[in-house]
Scaffold this motif. Sequence first.
Motif, short mmCIF file in Angstrom:
data_model
loop_
_atom_site.label_atom_id
_atom_site.label_comp_id
_atom_site.label_asym_id
_atom_site.label_seq_id
_atom_site.Cartn_x
_atom_site.Cartn_y
_atom_site.Cartn_z
N VAL A 1 0.82 -1.05 0.00
CA VAL A 1 0.00 0.00 0.00
C VAL A 1 0.95 1.21 0.00
O VAL A 1 2.15 0.98 -0.01
N ASN A 2 0.75 2.26 0.08
CA ASN A 2 1.52 3.50 0.06
C ASN A 2 1.96 3.79 1.50
O ASN A 2 1.12 3.99 2.35
N LEU A 3 3.23 3.86 1.78
CA LEU A 3 3.67 4.12 3.14
C LEU A 3 3.87 5.61 3.34
O LEU A 3 4.35 6.31 2.47
N ARG A 4 3.47 6.07 4.52
CA ARG A 4 3.65 7.46 4.90
C ARG A 4 4.37 7.51 6.24
O ARG A 4 4.04 6.78 7.17
N VAL A 5 5.36 8.37 6.33
CA VAL A 5 6.09 8.55 7.57
C VAL A 5 5.28 9.46 8.48
O VAL A 5 4.81 10.52 8.06
N GLU A 6 5.12 9.05 9.73
CA GLU A 6 4.38 9.86 10.70
C GLU A 6 5.19 11.10 11.03
O GLU A 6 6.41 11.05 11.23
N GLU A 7 4.52 12.26 11.07
CA GLU A 7 5.19 13.51 11.42
C GLU A 7 5.70 13.45 12.86
O GLU A 7 5.05 12.86 13.73
N PRO A 8 6.86 14.03 13.12
CA PRO A 8 7.37 14.04 14.50
C PRO A 8 6.37 14.69 15.44
O PRO A 8 5.71 15.66 15.09
N ASN B 1 4.94 10.15 17.51
CA ASN B 1 6.16 9.66 16.87
C ASN B 1 7.38 10.32 17.54
O ASN B 1 8.14 11.04 16.91
N VAL B 2 7.54 10.04 18.81
CA VAL B 2 8.59 10.71 19.58
C VAL B 2 9.98 10.24 19.16
O VAL B 2 10.97 10.96 19.36
N HIS B 3 10.08 9.05 18.56
CA HIS B 3 11.39 8.54 18.15
C HIS B 3 11.65 8.71 16.65
O HIS B 3 12.66 8.23 16.13
N ASN B 4 10.73 9.37 15.95
CA ASN B 4 10.89 9.64 14.52
C ASN B 4 11.10 8.37 13.68
O ASN B 4 11.86 8.37 12.71
N ASN B 5 10.42 7.30 14.04
CA ASN B 5 10.56 6.05 13.29
C ASN B 5 9.23 5.38 12.98
O ASN B 5 9.18 4.20 12.62
N ALA B 6 8.12 6.12 13.10
CA ALA B 6 6.79 5.54 12.88
C ALA B 6 6.34 5.76 11.43
O ALA B 6 6.62 6.79 10.83
N PHE B 7 5.67 4.75 10.87
CA PHE B 7 5.09 4.88 9.54
C PHE B 7 3.83 4.04 9.48
O PHE B 7 3.60 3.16 10.31
N TYR B 8 2.98 4.31 8.49
CA TYR B 8 1.71 3.61 8.37
C TYR B 8 1.33 3.51 6.91
O TYR B 8 1.93 4.17 6.04
N ALA B 9 0.35 2.67 6.63
CA ALA B 9 -0.13 2.50 5.25
C ALA B 9 -1.24 3.49 4.96
O ALA B 9 -2.17 3.63 5.76
N GLU B 10 -1.15 4.16 3.82
CA GLU B 10 -2.18 5.11 3.42
C GLU B 10 -2.86 4.59 2.16
O GLU B 10 -2.20 4.28 1.17
N GLU B 11 -4.18 4.47 2.19
CA GLU B 11 -4.93 3.95 1.07
C GLU B 11 -5.69 5.06 0.35
O GLU B 11 -6.21 5.97 0.98
N ASP C 1 5.84 3.34 -7.30
CA ASP C 1 6.63 4.26 -6.49
C ASP C 1 7.40 3.45 -5.46
O ASP C 1 6.89 3.15 -4.38
N PRO C 2 8.64 3.07 -5.75
CA PRO C 2 9.40 2.26 -4.80
C PRO C 2 9.70 2.98 -3.50
O PRO C 2 9.97 2.34 -2.48
N LEU C 3 9.64 4.30 -3.50
CA LEU C 3 9.93 5.05 -2.28
C LEU C 3 8.83 4.90 -1.24
O LEU C 3 9.05 5.17 -0.06
N SER C 4 7.63 4.49 -1.67
CA SER C 4 6.53 4.31 -0.73
C SER C 4 5.97 2.89 -0.75
O SER C 4 4.93 2.64 -0.18
N ALA C 5 6.66 1.96 -1.41
CA ALA C 5 6.21 0.55 -1.49
C ALA C 5 4.77 0.47 -2.00
O ALA C 5 3.95 -0.26 -1.49
N ARG C 6 4.47 1.23 -3.05
CA ARG C 6 3.10 1.30 -3.57
C ARG C 6 2.67 -0.01 -4.21
O ARG C 6 3.43 -0.62 -4.96
N HIS C 7 1.47 -0.45 -3.88
CA HIS C 7 0.83 -1.55 -4.59
C HIS C 7 -0.67 -1.30 -4.59
O HIS C 7 -1.14 -0.29 -4.05
N TRP C 8 -1.42 -2.19 -5.21
CA TRP C 8 -2.85 -1.96 -5.38
C TRP C 8 -3.64 -3.16 -4.88
O TRP C 8 -3.25 -4.32 -5.08
N ILE C 9 -4.77 -2.86 -4.23
CA ILE C 9 -5.62 -3.90 -3.66
C ILE C 9 -7.00 -3.80 -4.29
O ILE C 9 -7.59 -2.72 -4.36
#
Length: 227
Positions: free
Chosen positions: A91-98, A102-112, A126-134
């Motif tokens: 799915v499209n990965l998004r980095v959680e804003e600090p 996200n106190v350790h700046n390492n959280a991410f989640y899938a955005e559909e 988009d390899p930078l966000s591991a994009r795929h389709w469901i």
Amino acid sequence: MKKIMESCGSIKIGELVLQKFGDQGGSLFLLFALWLIMNMDSTGTFIRQDGKIEAEVKLIGILSLGALQPGESRKYGTTIAPGLYALVVEVNLRVEEPGKDNVHNNAFYAEETLLRSELEAMRDCDPLSARHWIIRDTRSVNRNGQLTGYKLVLGSNCLPLVGPEAKFLRRAAFLKHNLWVTPYARGEDFPGGEFPNQNPRVGEGLASWVKQNQSLEEADIVLWSVS
């Protein structure tokens, strides 16, 4: 063949004395190491034979799990059983804003993103966000109450390495995107048109079909993947 194996915590050291290789006797020294890093088991096998050293590295992983309260869900993972979720790893990965989430700046989640029409479904990898389709069935759910479906993940690929006015793109316009989606229609069989080499018209096939911008919701759809 003789085998001696000794365990030292997570590191195993052993010696194998092999049978003869032709007229020459051979020996092999094996060092097997196992590292547990979060939910991943990493192993390394280092082989020494007749003065030569070889290395073989393996990576074995299991789901990284978390607990859920009744009725709870987490955006950082997928519910796999009542009260249990697995963390998103790709799915499209998004980095959680600090911040406080996200106190350790390492959280991410899938955005559909819901692709509702033909023009919206003209998509690229988009390899930078591991994009795929469901593709989901809105009338069927699994045991966790989630919609069932299947996932399309394209392998290594790239878009044409030419300019937008390249002549062959005029007749093979489907190469301009990695994904196209259309409602099924009789006669729409060839993405480049029926006779792309002889056809003088520009944009035959997929490029002309999607101009209708038909709805893809609750439709019998066709996925066209280009890689």
